[in-house]
Design an enzyme around this catalytic site. Sequence first.
Site, PDB file in Angstrom:
ATOM      1  N   ARG A  48      33.557  46.701  35.165  1.00  0.00           N
ATOM      2  CA  ARG A  48      34.720  46.010  35.741  1.00  0.00           C
ATOM      3  C   ARG A  48      34.392  45.483  37.138  1.00  0.00           C
ATOM      4  NH1 ARG A  48      38.306  48.489  38.385  1.00  0.00           N
ATOM      5  NH2 ARG A  48      38.359  50.426  37.196  1.00  0.00           N
ATOM      6  N   TYR A 100      50.386  22.110  35.245  1.00  0.00           N
ATOM      7  CA  TYR A 100      50.228  22.920  34.037  1.00  0.00           C
ATOM      8  C   TYR A 100      51.406  23.904  33.929  1.00  0.00           C
ATOM      9  CZ  TYR A 100      48.275  26.137  30.641  1.00  0.00           C
ATOM     10  OH  TYR A 100      48.094  26.920  29.537  1.00  0.00           O
ATOM     11  N   ASP A 172      43.536  22.771  41.130  1.00  0.00           N
ATOM     12  CA  ASP A 172      43.188  23.030  39.736  1.00  0.00           C
ATOM     13  C   ASP A 172      42.341  21.843  39.280  1.00  0.00           C
ATOM     14  OD1 ASP A 172      43.093  23.189  36.954  1.00  0.00           O
ATOM     15  OD2 ASP A 172      45.130  24.004  36.765  1.00  0.00           O
ATOM     16  N   LYS A 197      38.379  25.093  28.893  1.00  0.00           N
ATOM     17  CA  LYS A 197      38.417  23.673  28.541  1.00  0.00           C
ATOM     18  C   LYS A 197      37.009  23.054  28.601  1.00  0.00           C
ATOM     19  CE  LYS A 197      42.739  24.725  28.375  1.00  0.00           C
ATOM     20  NZ  LYS A 197      43.725  24.475  29.419  1.00  0.00           N
TER      21      LYS A 197
END
Length: 373
Positions: A48, A100, A172, A197
Amino acid sequence: MNQFETEAMLSTHYQDHNADAIIPPIYLSTNFERAPDGTYPKGYGYIRENTPNRAHLEDCLKVLEHGELALAFSSGQAATAAIFQSLGPGDHIILPDQVYYGTPGLLTEIYASWGLSYSQVDMSDLAAVRSAINERTRLIWMETPSNPLLKIVDIAAIAEIAKEKGLLSICDNTWATPVLQQPLSLGCDVVMHATTKYMGGHSDVLGGALVFGKADAYALKIQRIQRLMGMVPAPFDCWLVIRGIKTLAMRVKAQTQHAKALVEFLQTHPRVEKVHYPGLKTHLGHEIALRQMSDFGALLSVQIQGEREEAFEVVNKLKIFRRATSLGGVESLIEHRKSVEGPLSPSPENLLRISAGLENPVDLINDLSQALS
Ligand SMILES: *Cc1c(COP(=O)(O)O)cnc(C)c1O
Protein backbone atom coordinates in the site's frame (compact mmCIF):
# COMPACT_ATOMS: atom_id res chain seq x y z
CA MET A 1 16.45 16.54 -24.25
CA ASN A 2 14.71 14.06 -26.57
CA GLN A 3 11.35 14.67 -28.22
CA PHE A 4 8.13 13.73 -26.35
CA GLU A 5 7.60 10.35 -28.06
CA THR A 6 11.15 9.26 -27.23
CA GLU A 7 10.99 10.43 -23.62
CA ALA A 8 7.65 8.62 -23.20
CA MET A 9 9.11 5.38 -24.57
CA LEU A 10 12.29 5.65 -22.48
CA SER A 11 10.22 6.20 -19.34
CA THR A 12 8.55 2.81 -19.87
CA HIS A 13 11.90 0.97 -19.95
CA TYR A 14 12.70 -0.97 -16.80
CA GLN A 15 16.04 -2.23 -15.51
CA ASP A 16 15.32 -5.86 -14.65
CA HIS A 17 18.23 -7.08 -12.55
CA ASN A 18 16.94 -10.65 -12.42
CA ALA A 19 16.53 -11.66 -16.09
CA ASP A 20 17.34 -8.55 -18.16
CA ALA A 21 13.77 -8.68 -19.49
CA ILE A 22 12.75 -5.86 -21.86
CA ILE A 23 9.24 -5.70 -20.41
CA PRO A 24 8.93 -5.22 -16.64
CA PRO A 25 7.91 -8.17 -14.48
CA ILE A 26 4.71 -7.79 -12.43
CA TYR A 27 5.42 -7.78 -8.69
CA LEU A 28 2.38 -9.22 -6.93
CA SER A 29 4.15 -9.46 -3.57
CA THR A 30 2.41 -7.50 -0.83
CA ASN A 31 5.53 -7.34 1.33
CA PHE A 32 9.29 -7.09 1.01
CA GLU A 33 12.10 -8.46 3.16
CA ARG A 34 14.09 -6.27 5.49
CA ALA A 35 17.90 -6.21 5.49
CA PRO A 36 19.62 -7.60 8.65
CA ASP A 37 19.84 -4.05 10.00
CA GLY A 38 16.04 -3.68 9.77
CA THR A 39 16.00 -1.28 6.81
CA TYR A 40 14.44 -1.65 3.36
CA PRO A 41 17.40 -1.00 1.04
CA LYS A 42 15.24 -1.01 -2.15
CA GLY A 43 12.67 1.34 -0.61
CA TYR A 44 9.79 -1.16 -0.59
CA GLY A 45 8.22 -2.51 2.59
CA TYR A 46 4.48 -2.96 2.12
CA ILE A 47 2.40 -2.77 -1.09
CA ARG A 48 0.00 0.00 0.00
CA GLU A 49 2.93 2.33 0.75
CA ASN A 50 4.94 1.59 -2.37
CA THR A 51 5.49 -1.22 -4.85
CA PRO A 52 7.74 -1.52 -7.94
CA ASN A 53 5.10 -1.41 -10.72
CA ARG A 54 3.40 1.63 -9.16
CA ALA A 55 6.70 3.43 -8.61
CA HIS A 56 7.55 2.76 -12.27
CA LEU A 57 4.20 4.12 -13.48
CA GLU A 58 4.61 7.21 -11.31
CA ASP A 59 8.03 7.80 -12.89
CA CYS A 60 6.45 7.57 -16.38
CA LEU A 61 3.67 10.03 -15.45
CA LYS A 62 6.21 12.48 -14.06
CA VAL A 63 8.11 12.41 -17.36
CA LEU A 64 4.97 12.78 -19.52
CA GLU A 65 3.66 15.85 -17.67
CA HIS A 66 7.08 17.35 -16.76
CA GLY A 67 6.26 17.32 -13.04
CA GLU A 68 8.40 16.85 -9.94
CA LEU A 69 6.13 14.25 -8.31
CA ALA A 70 3.46 11.91 -9.70
CA LEU A 71 0.99 9.67 -7.88
CA ALA A 72 -0.97 6.77 -9.39
CA PHE A 73 -4.50 6.07 -8.14
CA SER A 74 -7.04 3.26 -8.43
CA SER A 75 -9.30 5.48 -10.60
CA GLY A 76 -9.64 9.02 -11.87
CA GLN A 77 -12.28 9.57 -9.20
CA ALA A 78 -9.88 8.40 -6.46
CA ALA A 79 -7.34 10.98 -7.69
CA THR A 80 -10.00 13.72 -7.56
CA ALA A 81 -11.17 12.54 -4.13
CA ALA A 82 -7.58 12.73 -2.80
CA ILE A 83 -7.52 16.42 -3.74
CA PHE A 84 -10.87 17.11 -2.03
CA GLN A 85 -9.75 15.06 0.97
CA SER A 86 -6.82 17.47 1.43
CA LEU A 87 -9.25 20.35 2.09
CA GLY A 88 -10.89 21.19 5.40
CA PRO A 89 -14.49 21.78 6.51
CA GLY A 90 -15.79 25.11 5.19
CA ASP A 91 -13.43 25.24 2.22
CA HIS A 92 -14.76 26.30 -1.18
CA ILE A 93 -13.90 25.08 -4.68
CA ILE A 94 -14.50 26.64 -8.09
CA LEU A 95 -15.46 24.27 -10.90
CA PRO A 96 -16.16 24.98 -14.57
CA ASP A 97 -19.84 25.11 -15.61
CA GLN A 98 -19.13 22.04 -17.72
CA VAL A 99 -17.16 19.33 -15.97
CA TYR A 100 -17.00 15.53 -15.69
CA TYR A 101 -20.20 14.69 -13.74
CA GLY A 102 -18.31 12.69 -11.10
CA THR A 103 -16.33 15.75 -9.99
CA PRO A 104 -19.31 17.73 -8.58
CA GLY A 105 -20.80 14.29 -7.82
CA LEU A 106 -18.11 13.71 -5.20
CA LEU A 107 -18.77 17.13 -3.72
CA THR A 108 -22.54 16.78 -3.48
CA GLU A 109 -22.79 13.12 -2.47
CA ILE A 110 -19.68 12.69 -0.31
CA TYR A 111 -17.98 15.94 0.67
CA ALA A 112 -21.03 18.08 1.41
CA SER A 113 -21.24 16.44 4.85
CA TRP A 114 -17.51 17.10 5.22
CA GLY A 115 -18.33 20.81 4.78
CA LEU A 116 -16.93 21.47 1.32
CA SER A 117 -18.88 23.78 -0.97
CA TYR A 118 -18.42 24.70 -4.61
CA SER A 119 -19.50 27.14 -7.32
CA GLN A 120 -19.65 26.42 -11.04
CA VAL A 121 -18.71 29.25 -13.38
CA ASP A 122 -18.31 29.81 -17.10
CA MET A 123 -14.50 29.98 -17.18
CA SER A 124 -14.41 31.70 -20.55
CA ASP A 125 -15.48 34.74 -18.48
CA LEU A 126 -12.41 35.59 -16.37
CA ALA A 127 -14.32 38.28 -14.44
CA ALA A 128 -16.88 35.63 -13.44
CA VAL A 129 -14.05 33.44 -12.13
CA ARG A 130 -12.67 36.34 -10.07
CA SER A 131 -16.05 37.20 -8.59
CA ALA A 132 -16.72 33.54 -7.65
CA ILE A 133 -13.66 33.59 -5.35
CA ASN A 134 -14.46 34.15 -1.67
CA GLU A 135 -12.33 34.11 1.51
CA ARG A 136 -12.81 30.32 1.89
CA THR A 137 -11.92 29.44 -1.71
CA ARG A 138 -8.94 27.07 -1.82
CA LEU A 139 -8.75 25.79 -5.36
CA ILE A 140 -9.79 26.31 -8.97
CA TRP A 141 -10.53 23.16 -10.94
CA MET A 142 -10.26 23.21 -14.74
CA GLU A 143 -11.21 20.66 -17.36
CA THR A 144 -10.41 21.44 -20.97
CA PRO A 145 -11.66 20.47 -23.52
CA SER A 146 -14.88 19.82 -21.62
CA ASN A 147 -17.40 17.03 -21.81
CA PRO A 148 -19.55 16.97 -23.93
CA LEU A 149 -19.48 20.41 -25.64
CA LEU A 150 -15.67 20.65 -25.82
CA LYS A 151 -15.58 24.08 -24.20
CA ILE A 152 -12.07 25.45 -23.83
CA VAL A 153 -10.64 27.02 -20.66
CA ASP A 154 -7.64 29.37 -20.89
CA ILE A 155 -5.31 27.42 -18.58
CA ALA A 156 -2.61 30.11 -18.32
CA ALA A 157 -5.13 32.88 -17.54
CA ILE A 158 -6.93 30.85 -14.83
CA ALA A 159 -3.63 29.64 -13.31
CA GLU A 160 -2.53 33.28 -13.17
CA ILE A 161 -5.68 34.29 -11.25
CA ALA A 162 -5.15 31.35 -8.86
CA LYS A 163 -1.54 32.36 -8.26
CA GLU A 164 -2.50 35.98 -7.62
CA LYS A 165 -5.14 34.93 -5.05
CA GLY A 166 -2.97 32.23 -3.42
CA LEU A 167 -5.20 29.38 -4.63
CA LEU A 168 -4.30 25.99 -6.00
CA SER A 169 -4.97 25.42 -9.72
CA ILE A 170 -5.73 21.94 -11.03
CA CYS A 171 -6.43 20.77 -14.57
CA ASP A 172 -8.17 17.53 -15.54
CA ASN A 173 -6.07 16.71 -18.62
CA THR A 174 -7.77 13.39 -19.41
CA TRP A 175 -9.18 14.44 -22.78
CA ALA A 176 -6.19 16.27 -24.23
CA THR A 177 -3.47 14.03 -22.76
CA PRO A 178 0.10 15.37 -22.38
CA VAL A 179 0.58 14.60 -26.08
CA LEU A 180 -1.57 17.63 -26.95
CA GLN A 181 -1.55 19.83 -23.83
CA GLN A 182 0.76 20.25 -20.84
CA PRO A 183 -0.94 22.29 -18.10
CA LEU A 184 2.09 22.42 -15.75
CA SER A 185 4.05 24.31 -18.40
CA LEU A 186 1.12 26.79 -18.60
CA GLY A 187 1.44 27.59 -14.88
CA CYS A 188 -1.01 25.09 -13.41
CA ASP A 189 -0.03 23.51 -10.05
CA VAL A 190 -1.45 19.99 -10.50
CA VAL A 191 -2.56 17.82 -13.43
CA MET A 192 -5.20 15.13 -12.97
CA HIS A 193 -5.86 12.15 -15.27
CA ALA A 194 -8.28 9.30 -15.61
CA THR A 195 -5.65 6.88 -16.97
CA THR A 196 -8.68 4.68 -17.72
CA LYS A 197 -9.02 6.65 -20.95
CA TYR A 198 -6.15 7.50 -23.36
CA MET A 199 -3.21 6.50 -21.13
CA GLY A 200 -4.44 2.90 -20.82
CA GLY A 201 -5.89 3.29 -24.30
CA HIS A 202 -7.47 -0.14 -24.70
CA SER A 203 -10.60 0.06 -22.52
CA ASP A 204 -9.29 -2.61 -20.17
CA VAL A 205 -7.91 -0.85 -17.09
CA LEU A 206 -9.23 1.58 -14.45
CA GLY A 207 -6.79 4.14 -13.05
CA GLY A 208 -6.08 7.74 -12.15
CA ALA A 209 -3.15 10.06 -11.65
CA LEU A 210 -2.03 13.35 -10.16
CA VAL A 211 1.15 15.07 -11.30
CA PHE A 212 2.54 17.99 -9.29
CA GLY A 213 4.66 20.80 -10.70
CA LYS A 214 6.53 20.96 -7.37
CA ALA A 215 7.33 18.11 -4.95
CA ASP A 216 6.35 20.42 -2.08
CA ALA A 217 4.60 19.87 1.26
CA TYR A 218 1.19 19.89 -0.45
CA ALA A 219 2.22 17.15 -2.91
CA LEU A 220 3.58 15.07 -0.02
CA LYS A 221 0.33 15.56 1.91
CA ILE A 222 -1.60 14.12 -1.06
CA GLN A 223 0.89 11.24 -1.18
CA ARG A 224 0.06 10.47 2.48
CA ILE A 225 -3.67 10.51 1.59
CA GLN A 226 -3.04 8.16 -1.37
CA ARG A 227 -1.03 5.72 0.75
CA LEU A 228 -2.81 5.91 4.10
CA MET A 229 -6.27 5.60 2.53
CA GLY A 230 -5.14 2.90 0.10
CA MET A 231 -6.40 4.75 -3.00
CA VAL A 232 -3.83 2.80 -5.01
CA PRO A 233 -3.91 0.76 -8.25
CA ALA A 234 -3.01 -2.93 -8.38
CA PRO A 235 0.40 -3.90 -9.86
CA PHE A 236 -1.14 -5.44 -13.01
CA ASP A 237 -3.20 -2.28 -13.59
CA CYS A 238 -0.01 -0.19 -13.35
CA TRP A 239 1.65 -2.56 -15.82
CA LEU A 240 -1.25 -2.14 -18.28
CA VAL A 241 -1.12 1.67 -18.10
CA ILE A 242 2.66 1.59 -18.71
CA ARG A 243 2.05 -0.61 -21.75
CA GLY A 244 -0.51 1.95 -22.96
CA ILE A 245 1.98 4.80 -22.53
CA LYS A 246 4.31 3.12 -25.05
CA THR A 247 1.82 3.87 -27.86
CA LEU A 248 0.09 6.93 -26.35
CA ALA A 249 1.56 9.57 -28.67
CA MET A 250 0.94 7.60 -31.86
CA ARG A 251 -2.60 6.63 -30.86
CA VAL A 252 -3.60 10.16 -29.89
CA LYS A 253 -2.15 11.65 -33.09
CA ALA A 254 -3.79 9.11 -35.38
CA GLN A 255 -7.14 9.24 -33.56
CA THR A 256 -7.04 13.05 -33.76
CA GLN A 257 -6.61 12.86 -37.55
CA HIS A 258 -9.59 10.48 -37.72
CA ALA A 259 -11.71 12.81 -35.57
CA LYS A 260 -10.88 15.68 -37.93
CA ALA A 261 -12.02 13.62 -40.92
CA LEU A 262 -15.32 12.89 -39.15
CA VAL A 263 -15.77 16.57 -38.26
CA GLU A 264 -15.20 17.57 -41.87
CA PHE A 265 -17.78 15.05 -43.08
CA LEU A 266 -20.41 15.81 -40.43
CA GLN A 267 -20.13 19.57 -40.67
CA THR A 268 -21.62 19.76 -44.15
CA HIS A 269 -24.19 16.97 -43.72
CA PRO A 270 -27.79 18.21 -44.07
CA ARG A 271 -29.02 16.07 -41.14
CA VAL A 272 -26.47 17.60 -38.77
CA GLU A 273 -27.48 20.63 -36.72
CA LYS A 274 -24.10 21.37 -35.14
CA VAL A 275 -20.65 19.88 -34.65
CA HIS A 276 -18.68 20.72 -31.49
CA TYR A 277 -14.93 20.50 -32.03
CA PRO A 278 -12.24 22.98 -30.90
CA GLY A 279 -10.50 22.67 -34.27
CA LEU A 280 -13.40 24.44 -35.98
CA LYS A 281 -12.77 28.15 -36.56
CA THR A 282 -16.37 28.81 -35.50
CA HIS A 283 -15.83 27.08 -32.11
CA LEU A 284 -15.87 29.62 -29.26
CA GLY A 285 -12.62 28.38 -27.73
CA HIS A 286 -10.76 27.91 -31.03
CA GLU A 287 -8.22 30.72 -30.56
CA ILE A 288 -7.30 29.58 -27.04
CA ALA A 289 -7.13 25.92 -28.12
CA LEU A 290 -4.79 26.92 -30.93
CA ARG A 291 -2.53 28.58 -28.37
CA GLN A 292 -2.47 25.94 -25.64
CA MET A 293 -2.90 22.65 -27.52
CA SER A 294 -0.64 21.17 -30.20
CA ASP A 295 -3.73 19.62 -31.83
CA PHE A 296 -7.45 19.41 -31.10
CA GLY A 297 -7.97 15.84 -29.96
CA ALA A 298 -9.97 12.76 -30.90
CA LEU A 299 -13.30 13.67 -29.27
CA LEU A 300 -16.22 15.50 -30.82
CA SER A 301 -19.91 15.95 -30.29
CA VAL A 302 -22.59 16.24 -32.90
CA GLN A 303 -26.17 17.47 -32.65
CA ILE A 304 -28.48 15.68 -35.08
CA GLN A 305 -31.41 17.57 -36.66
CA GLY A 306 -34.38 16.65 -34.49
CA GLU A 307 -34.81 15.36 -30.95
CA ARG A 308 -33.80 12.36 -28.83
CA GLU A 309 -35.56 9.93 -31.17
CA GLU A 310 -33.63 11.05 -34.27
CA ALA A 311 -30.33 10.88 -32.36
CA PHE A 312 -31.09 7.33 -31.17
CA GLU A 313 -32.05 6.32 -34.70
CA VAL A 314 -28.62 7.33 -36.01
CA VAL A 315 -26.78 5.53 -33.21
CA ASN A 316 -28.70 2.34 -33.75
CA LYS A 317 -27.99 2.21 -37.49
CA LEU A 318 -24.22 2.38 -37.03
CA LYS A 319 -22.29 -0.84 -37.66
CA ILE A 320 -18.67 0.07 -36.86
CA PHE A 321 -19.06 2.50 -33.93
CA ARG A 322 -19.86 0.72 -30.66
CA ARG A 323 -22.66 2.08 -28.46
CA ALA A 324 -20.77 2.68 -25.24
CA THR A 325 -19.83 5.32 -22.74
CA SER A 326 -16.25 6.23 -21.84
CA LEU A 327 -13.59 7.24 -24.35
CA GLY A 328 -9.95 7.08 -25.30
CA GLY A 329 -9.77 3.44 -26.38
CA VAL A 330 -8.64 2.31 -29.83
CA GLU A 331 -12.20 1.48 -30.94
CA SER A 332 -14.63 4.19 -32.08
CA LEU A 333 -17.47 4.79 -29.64
CA ILE A 334 -20.66 6.80 -29.80
CA GLU A 335 -23.09 7.60 -27.04
CA HIS A 336 -26.21 9.59 -26.30
CA ARG A 337 -24.72 11.73 -23.53
CA LYS A 338 -27.97 12.79 -21.87
CA SER A 339 -28.92 9.14 -21.21
CA VAL A 340 -25.61 8.64 -19.38
CA GLU A 341 -25.78 11.80 -17.28
CA GLY A 342 -29.44 11.53 -16.33
CA PRO A 343 -32.37 13.99 -16.31
CA LEU A 344 -30.40 16.83 -14.66
CA SER A 345 -27.79 16.78 -17.42
CA PRO A 346 -27.44 20.00 -19.44
CA SER A 347 -26.59 17.94 -22.56
CA PRO A 348 -28.98 18.60 -25.46
CA GLU A 349 -31.34 15.68 -26.27
CA ASN A 350 -30.05 15.45 -29.85
CA LEU A 351 -26.36 15.32 -28.87
CA LEU A 352 -24.11 12.35 -29.58
CA ARG A 353 -20.54 12.19 -28.33
CA ILE A 354 -17.96 10.44 -30.49
CA SER A 355 -14.61 9.03 -29.42
CA ALA A 356 -12.71 8.47 -32.67
CA GLY A 357 -10.73 5.24 -32.79
CA LEU A 358 -8.11 3.65 -35.02
CA GLU A 359 -10.35 2.12 -37.70
CA ASN A 360 -9.81 3.51 -41.20
CA PRO A 361 -11.59 6.89 -41.32
CA VAL A 362 -12.99 6.10 -44.79
CA ASP A 363 -14.98 3.25 -43.23
CA LEU A 364 -16.00 5.39 -40.26
CA ILE A 365 -17.34 8.07 -42.60
CA ASN A 366 -19.17 5.49 -44.72
CA ASP A 367 -20.76 4.11 -41.57
CA LEU A 368 -21.91 7.57 -40.46
CA SER A 369 -23.12 8.31 -43.96
CA GLN A 370 -25.38 5.22 -44.13
CA ALA A 371 -26.67 5.86 -40.57
CA LEU A 372 -27.58 9.45 -41.46
CA SER A 373 -29.26 8.55 -44.77
C1 LIG B 1 -13.52 9.21 -16.93
C2 LIG B 1 -13.19 10.56 -16.47
C3 LIG B 1 -12.98 10.83 -15.10
C4 LIG B 1 -13.15 9.78 -14.02
O1 LIG B 1 -12.23 8.73 -14.15
P1 LIG B 1 -12.52 7.24 -13.60
O2 LIG B 1 -11.26 6.52 -13.92
O3 LIG B 1 -13.72 6.73 -14.33
O4 LIG B 1 -12.77 7.33 -12.13
C5 LIG B 1 -12.62 12.12 -14.74
N1 LIG B 1 -12.51 13.10 -15.66
C6 LIG B 1 -12.71 12.89 -16.96
C7 LIG B 1 -12.57 14.02 -17.93
C8 LIG B 1 -13.06 11.62 -17.43
O5 LIG B 1 -13.28 11.42 -18.74
